[in-house]
Write a protein that holds these residues in place. Structure first.
Motif, PDB file in Angstrom:
ATOM      1  N   GLU A  11       0.774  -1.171   0.017  1.00  0.00           N
ATOM      2  CA  GLU A  11      -0.177   0.026  -0.120  1.00  0.00           C
ATOM      3  C   GLU A  11       0.932   1.391   0.047  1.00  0.00           C
ATOM      4  N   TYR A  12       0.566   2.203  -0.640  1.00  0.00           N
ATOM      5  CA  TYR A  12       1.031   3.431  -0.752  1.00  0.00           C
ATOM      6  C   TYR A  12       0.643   4.241   0.512  1.00  0.00           C
ATOM      7  N   ILE A  13       1.781   4.966   1.185  1.00  0.00           N
ATOM      8  CA  ILE A  13       1.518   5.633   2.304  1.00  0.00           C
ATOM      9  C   ILE A  13       0.913   6.973   2.029  1.00  0.00           C
ATOM     10  N   LEU A  14       1.503   7.624   1.098  1.00  0.00           N
ATOM     11  CA  LEU A  14       1.014   8.683   0.620  1.00  0.00           C
ATOM     12  C   LEU A  14       0.428   8.400  -0.759  1.00  0.00           C
ATOM     13  N   PRO A  15      -0.849   8.274  -1.062  1.00  0.00           N
ATOM     14  CA  PRO A  15      -1.350   7.892  -2.293  1.00  0.00           C
ATOM     15  C   PRO A  15      -0.682   8.690  -3.472  1.00  0.00           C
ATOM     16  N   PRO A  16      -0.463   7.959  -4.626  1.00  0.00           N
ATOM     17  CA  PRO A  16       0.278   8.624  -5.884  1.00  0.00           C
ATOM     18  C   PRO A  16      -0.620   9.943  -6.179  1.00  0.00           C
ATOM     19  N   ASP A  17      -2.031   9.688  -6.288  1.00  0.00           N
ATOM     20  CA  ASP A  17      -2.729  10.887  -6.551  1.00  0.00           C
ATOM     21  C   ASP A  17      -2.914  12.072  -5.712  1.00  0.00           C
ATOM     22  N   ASN A  18      -2.326  11.890  -4.614  1.00  0.00           N
ATOM     23  CA  ASN A  18      -2.002  13.019  -3.688  1.00  0.00           C
ATOM     24  C   ASN A  18      -0.580  13.587  -3.661  1.00  0.00           C
ATOM     25  N   ASP A  23       9.775  13.131  10.214  1.00  0.00           N
ATOM     26  CA  ASP A  23      11.232  13.923  10.318  1.00  0.00           C
ATOM     27  C   ASP A  23      12.248  13.589   9.441  1.00  0.00           C
ATOM     28  N   LYS A  24      11.770  12.539   8.396  1.00  0.00           N
ATOM     29  CA  LYS A  24      13.013  12.307   7.437  1.00  0.00           C
ATOM     30  C   LYS A  24      12.720  12.936   6.121  1.00  0.00           C
ATOM     31  N   GLY A  25      11.649  13.788   6.005  1.00  0.00           N
ATOM     32  CA  GLY A  25      11.321  14.397   4.894  1.00  0.00           C
ATOM     33  C   GLY A  25      10.179  13.668   4.081  1.00  0.00           C
ATOM     34  N   GLY A  26       9.849  12.288   4.528  1.00  0.00           N
ATOM     35  CA  GLY A  26       9.009  11.485   3.883  1.00  0.00           C
ATOM     36  C   GLY A  26       7.600  11.480   4.444  1.00  0.00           C
ATOM     37  N   TYR A  27       6.705  10.467   4.327  1.00  0.00           N
ATOM     38  CA  TYR A  27       5.579  10.526   4.917  1.00  0.00           C
ATOM     39  C   TYR A  27       5.368   9.108   5.828  1.00  0.00           C
ATOM     40  N   SER A  28       4.524   9.189   6.861  1.00  0.00           N
ATOM     41  CA  SER A  28       4.224   8.125   7.875  1.00  0.00           C
ATOM     42  C   SER A  28       2.758   8.061   8.226  1.00  0.00           C
ATOM     43  N   ILE A  29       2.235   7.094   8.609  1.00  0.00           N
ATOM     44  CA  ILE A  29       0.935   7.197   9.358  1.00  0.00           C
ATOM     45  C   ILE A  29       0.908   7.114  10.613  1.00  0.00           C
ATOM     46  N   PHE A  30       0.260   8.213  11.014  1.00  0.00           N
ATOM     47  CA  PHE A  30       0.262   8.533  12.614  1.00  0.00           C
ATOM     48  C   PHE A  30      -1.383   8.254  13.242  1.00  0.00           C
ATOM     49  N   ARG A  31      -1.343   7.842  14.377  1.00  0.00           N
ATOM     50  CA  ARG A  31      -2.557   8.010  15.139  1.00  0.00           C
ATOM     51  C   ARG A  31      -2.592   9.449  15.603  1.00  0.00           C
ATOM     52  N   ARG A  66      -7.863   6.961   1.833  1.00  0.00           N
ATOM     53  CA  ARG A  66      -7.859   8.042   2.477  1.00  0.00           C
ATOM     54  C   ARG A  66      -6.605   8.632   3.199  1.00  0.00           C
ATOM     55  N   LEU A  67      -6.538  10.018   3.548  1.00  0.00           N
ATOM     56  CA  LEU A  67      -5.244  10.445   4.115  1.00  0.00           C
ATOM     57  C   LEU A  67      -5.627  10.407   5.570  1.00  0.00           C
ATOM     58  N   THR A  68      -6.847  10.578   5.900  1.00  0.00           N
ATOM     59  CA  THR A  68      -7.351  10.693   7.378  1.00  0.00           C
ATOM     60  C   THR A  68      -8.621   9.604   7.430  1.00  0.00           C
ATOM     61  N   TYR A  69      -8.447   8.771   8.475  1.00  0.00           N
ATOM     62  CA  TYR A  69      -9.575   7.530   8.580  1.00  0.00           C
ATOM     63  C   TYR A  69      -9.409   7.076   9.953  1.00  0.00           C
ATOM     64  N   THR A  70     -10.484   6.203  10.092  1.00  0.00           N
ATOM     65  CA  THR A  70     -10.584   5.357  11.171  1.00  0.00           C
ATOM     66  C   THR A  70     -10.758   4.097  10.954  1.00  0.00           C
ATOM     67  N   ILE A  71      -9.971   3.222  11.751  1.00  0.00           N
ATOM     68  CA  ILE A  71     -10.169   1.764  11.903  1.00  0.00           C
ATOM     69  C   ILE A  71      -9.936   1.528  13.307  1.00  0.00           C
ATOM     70  N   ASP A  72     -11.104   0.321  13.672  1.00  0.00           N
ATOM     71  CA  ASP A  72     -11.222   0.015  15.059  1.00  0.00           C
ATOM     72  C   ASP A  72     -11.276   1.139  15.962  1.00  0.00           C
ATOM     73  N   GLY A  73     -11.944   2.074  15.442  1.00  0.00           N
ATOM     74  CA  GLY A  73     -12.073   3.180  16.411  1.00  0.00           C
ATOM     75  C   GLY A  73     -10.954   4.086  16.798  1.00  0.00           C
ATOM     76  N   ILE A  74     -10.081   4.059  15.937  1.00  0.00           N
ATOM     77  CA  ILE A  74      -8.563   4.721  16.256  1.00  0.00           C
ATOM     78  C   ILE A  74      -8.649   5.550  14.771  1.00  0.00           C
ATOM     79  N   ARG A  75      -8.418   6.842  15.139  1.00  0.00           N
ATOM     80  CA  ARG A  75      -8.022   7.766  13.999  1.00  0.00           C
ATOM     81  C   ARG A  75      -6.491   7.798  13.591  1.00  0.00           C
TER      82      ARG A  75
END
Length: 214
Positions: A43-50, A89-97, A73-82
């Motif tokens: 899965e792309y962390i940051l989708p190519p269309d974004n 901090d490396k200049g890329g993208y990560s998924i954060f709670r 999606r860029l912002t979403y909820t799974i199992d009640g967690i956003r």
């Protein structure tokens, strides 16, 4: 083009099973198996269309279920967690709670990593908070137990594997089933960092865990 097996090994080495960032178990042999409880996809962390790139630092491995629930999606909820895709901090993208103090505490303790080790050496995964059924579940422990005068503040808290938390409970000295070592709560100010158990960083803590002779 790398194969699914090569992608798996790039992230997880020779392991045959792992846990994704949502805490779902996945198995190497179950690539693309949407009907399997252990199926996974890239899965792309940051989708190519974004604006995401087609490079390894923007790709991760997730369960088929988590991939479907996210649905690009860029912002979403799974199992009640956003969750939200943000710059790291490396200049890329990560998924954060987001909106979760426990995840903020993880970042203070370990930084922007997906896996770490508690003070007895048990492996824990960022996405597996409180997950009793996961091999890598973790919880937040009061180093000096509240029942022994400890405070409910961050300088008296540490992240531990669920099994370590059960072993330690409200004790100040205990033997871990993980390695047979005896661990004890002591004043951090009385111990040099070389004695901190498993290299856990207690520099901002009132108390630390050390190994004592059995």
């Amino acid at each position: 083009m790398a194969t699914a097996s090569q992608w798996w090994e790039a992230f997880f080495g020779k392991k045959q099973d792992e846990t994704d960032y949502t805490g779902r178990q996945i198995k190497k042999a179950a690539y693309g198996q949407k009907g399997s409880a252990y199926g996974w996809v890239l899965e792309y962390i940051l989708p190519p269309d974004n604006g995401g790139t087609d490079t390894q630092d923007n790709i991760h491995i997730v369960s088929c279920e988590a991939n479907a629930l996210r649905n690009g999606r860029l912002t979403y909820t799974i199992d009640g967690i956003r969750y939200q895709v943000q710059r790291n901090d490396k200049g890329g993208y990560s998924i954060f709670r987001i909106g979760d103090k426990r995840m903020s505490f993880w970042e203070k303790e370990f930084g922007d990593v997906q896996e770490a080790y508690d003070f007895v050496g048990r492996k824990i995964l960022r996405g597996a908070f409180g997950q009793q059924g996961s091999k890598y579940g973790w919880d937040i422990d009061h180093i000096q137990p509240l029942s022994k005068g400890g405070t409910d503040t961050e300088d008296n808290k540490q992240i531990v594997h669920i099994l370590t938390n059960d072993e330690k409970a409200d004790k100040t000295t205990f033997i871990s089933d993980y390695d047979g070592q005896t661990y004890q709560v002591q004043k951090t100010s009385r111990n040099d960092p070389e004695y901190w158990a498993n290299g856990y960083d207690y520099s901002n803590k009132k108390y630390c865990m050390v190994i004592i002779e059995n």
